[in-house]
Design an enzyme around this catalytic site. Structure first.
Site, PDB file in Angstrom:
ATOM      1  CB  ALA A 183      -0.924   0.006   1.219  1.00  0.00           C
ATOM      2  CE  LYS A 184       5.277   0.500  -3.821  1.00  0.00           C
ATOM      3  NZ  LYS A 184       4.320  -0.520  -4.270  1.00  0.00           N
ATOM      4  NE  ARG A 185      -3.010   3.896   1.771  1.00  0.00           N
ATOM      5  CZ  ARG A 185      -3.461   3.397   0.623  1.00  0.00           C
ATOM      6  NH1 ARG A 185      -2.644   3.151  -0.364  1.00  0.00           N
ATOM      7  NH2 ARG A 185      -4.741   3.156   0.451  1.00  0.00           N
TER       8      ARG A 185
END
Ligand SMILES: O=c1ccn([C@@H]2O[C@H](COP(=O)(O)O)[C@@H](O)[C@H]2O)c(=O)[nH]1
Length: 278
Positions: A96-98
């Site tokens: 998700a690379k949040r």
């Protein structure tokens, strides 16, 4: 902490059980789904279900990238997929690379829980660009794995990540060292691509005890041998734990009615190839 609470202990059990470090990327690009699934209520879920049936015995984990699910039907497909993977006993790492300011990051972290807002996952990828506080809601989850982007596999990964930020220190090296400091709860890993094997080796030298998720083998042409040599942690509590991901190279290995059989064969081939270097 008991094994059931600790993601890397669970992942180690899974890696040992299937003798595999293969992360199967569940990226069901709608433009590439087999035609015969088009009439299904949720074609991405129908696709993933058959991929999971065909690959689970070779999968250390599944890695769905949320980009392929961010619409109303997509979230439904993702929930079904995650529940199915869980039923097969396979951990799920949500790509998700949040990372964001506090209250937003706290909301993002609900992705890890199954319930009203999140699909639920065992681990997640995060982006460190906004600093430590932006990752705290993930880092504080002792039962979940948190993989910090360090040196990404794309050609532009060098644009910022390779900038010198100190004497003989590039940004990705600095990120690796900071992430190691953030590993107070034993739940931090790094994302380091297979497309620049010397940099992958450099990161492994810097942080021997952090597990890596290594994307970029298969469709991106990365170095599979380097991925499995340097991906697993080489010491500490998580020694031997690491993941080598392939998405398109597995799920789109074949076409038509027997796409799942081709995916299963591709996962098995990658497992054997990687095991030849473990
Ligand atoms: O540095 C990175 C970080 C994430 N990814 C993701 O991994 C898969 C790779 O897909 P392939 O089809 O095996 O190329 C995809 O979800 C990427 O967004 C990455 O490639 N590199």
């Amino acid at each position: 902490m008991s094994a059931s609470e600790d993601f890397f202990a669970r992942l180690r059990e899974r890696i040992d059980a299937v003798d595999s470090v293969v992360s199967v990327g569940l990226d069901p690009d709608p433009a590439r789904l087999p035609d015969h699934l088009a009439d299904h209520d949720l074609p991405r879920w129908a696709f993933n279900r058959r991929i999971i049936d065909a690959t689970h015995e070779h999968a250390a984990c599944y890695k769905p990238n949320v980009a392929f699910y961010e619409d109303a039907d997509g979230w439904r497909a993702l929930r079904e997929t995650l529940a199915y993977a869980e039923g097969k006993g396979v951990p799920v790492l949500l790509d998700a690379k949040r990372g964001d300011i506090g209250n937003t990051a706290r909301q993002y972290a609900t992705l890890l829980d199954s319930g009203a807002s999140g699909p639920g996952a065992d681990a997640i990828t995060v982006n460190p660009y906004m600093g430590r506080d932006s990752l705290e809601p993930f880092l504080s989850r002792t039962d979940k794995g948190v993989f910090v982007l360090c040196r990404t596999s794309n050609p532009g990964g060098a644009d910022f990540q390779n900038l010198e930020v100190g004497p003989n220190k590039r940004l990705f090296e600095y990120v690796a060292q900071r992430a190691s400091e953030w590993n107070e709860r034993g739940n931090v890993g790094l994302v380091v691509g297979a497309t620049e094997p010397e940099e992958l080796e450099r990161v492994r030298d810097l942080v021997p005890t952090l597990p890596f998720l290594v994307p970029g083998v298969g469709a991106q042409g990365g170095d599979a041998e380097a991925a499995v040599t340097f991906g697993p942690a080489s010491g500490g509590d998580a020694a031997g734990v690491g993941l080598v991901n392939s998405s398109r190279g597995i799920v789109f290995a074949g076409e038509g009615e027997s796409f799942d059989r081709a995916a299963g064969e591709a996962a098995k081939r990658l497992k054997r190839r990687l095991n030849g270097h473990r």
